[in-house]
Design a protein around this motif. Structure first.
Motif, short mmCIF file in Angstrom:
data_model
loop_
_atom_site.label_atom_id
_atom_site.label_comp_id
_atom_site.label_asym_id
_atom_site.label_seq_id
_atom_site.Cartn_x
_atom_site.Cartn_y
_atom_site.Cartn_z
N SER A 93 55.17 -46.18 108.58
CA SER A 93 54.34 -47.21 108.39
C SER A 93 52.68 -47.32 108.76
O SER A 93 51.51 -46.85 109.04
CB SER A 93 54.02 -48.12 107.18
N MET A 98 51.49 -45.72 104.92
CA MET A 98 52.71 -45.87 103.38
C MET A 98 53.98 -47.01 103.78
O MET A 98 54.81 -46.47 104.19
CB MET A 98 53.51 -44.21 103.07
N TYR A 101 54.43 -51.68 99.84
CA TYR A 101 53.90 -51.74 98.78
C TYR A 101 53.08 -50.35 98.66
O TYR A 101 52.49 -50.04 97.23
CB TYR A 101 52.19 -52.55 99.26
N ASN A 102 52.35 -49.63 99.42
CA ASN A 102 51.57 -48.50 98.59
C ASN A 102 52.03 -47.42 98.66
O ASN A 102 52.22 -47.06 97.58
CB ASN A 102 50.80 -48.11 100.00
N CYS A 106 52.01 -46.17 94.43
CA CYS A 106 51.82 -44.31 94.59
C CYS A 106 52.95 -43.55 93.28
O CYS A 106 52.49 -43.04 92.70
CB CYS A 106 51.48 -44.21 96.06
#
Length: 146
Positions: A93, A98, A101-102, A106
């Motif tokens: 990340s 990413m 959470y992201n 997504c």
């Protein structure tokens, strides 16, 4: 891209465009969206959504695992590979932005869509929490919450 992939070709082998990672993620989400039966079966939605309210993370994972382990084995296998991949993605990340959470934001709506009869906004936050937990924890079994 989808046609090349389905034909057994590597649609990005000769491309060096950084945007291709977005295309690959979009293609992966497209496949999951087009499944007749979603990866997380609709009949476990309510039980999974309630898990987001469990404040103790270990209890939450245990409860999610209990729910998930009752779905068909073929679905569990796909989940194992997918969440292993997503966990690997989140390990980088710092470079790809990413984090768990992201990734949940997504992929959550695609993997565990909120039923039409539920409050979409309130439930989506809980869905994201379930997907996030599945992505960021790695229990002794080495298969995340699955």
């Amino acid at each position: 891209m989808k046609g090349l992939f389905e034909a057994g070709e590597d649609p990005i082998s000769e491309r060096e465009d950084d945007a291709d990672i977005n295309s690959v993620a979009g293609l992966l989400k497209l496949y999951f969206r087009q499944l007749d039966e979603k990866l997380f079966p609709q009949y476990i939605f309510e039980d999974l959504e309630k898990c987001a309210h469990i404040s103790n993370i270990e209890e939450r994972v245990t409860k999610i695992r209990q729910i998930i382990l009752n779905i068909p084995e073929s679905v569990l296998i796909v989940m194992r590979y997918l969440f292993a991949f997503l966990n690997h993605l989140s390990q980088n990340s710092d470079e790809n932005m990413m984090d768990a959470y992201n990734i949940a934001v997504c992929f959550g709506p695609t993997l565990l869509p909120v039923p039409d009869n539920c409050d979409q906004v309130a439930c989506q936050a809980n869905v994201n929490e379930v997907i996030k937990v599945g992505n960021c924890l790695k229990p002794k079994t080495n298969i995340y919450f699955v």
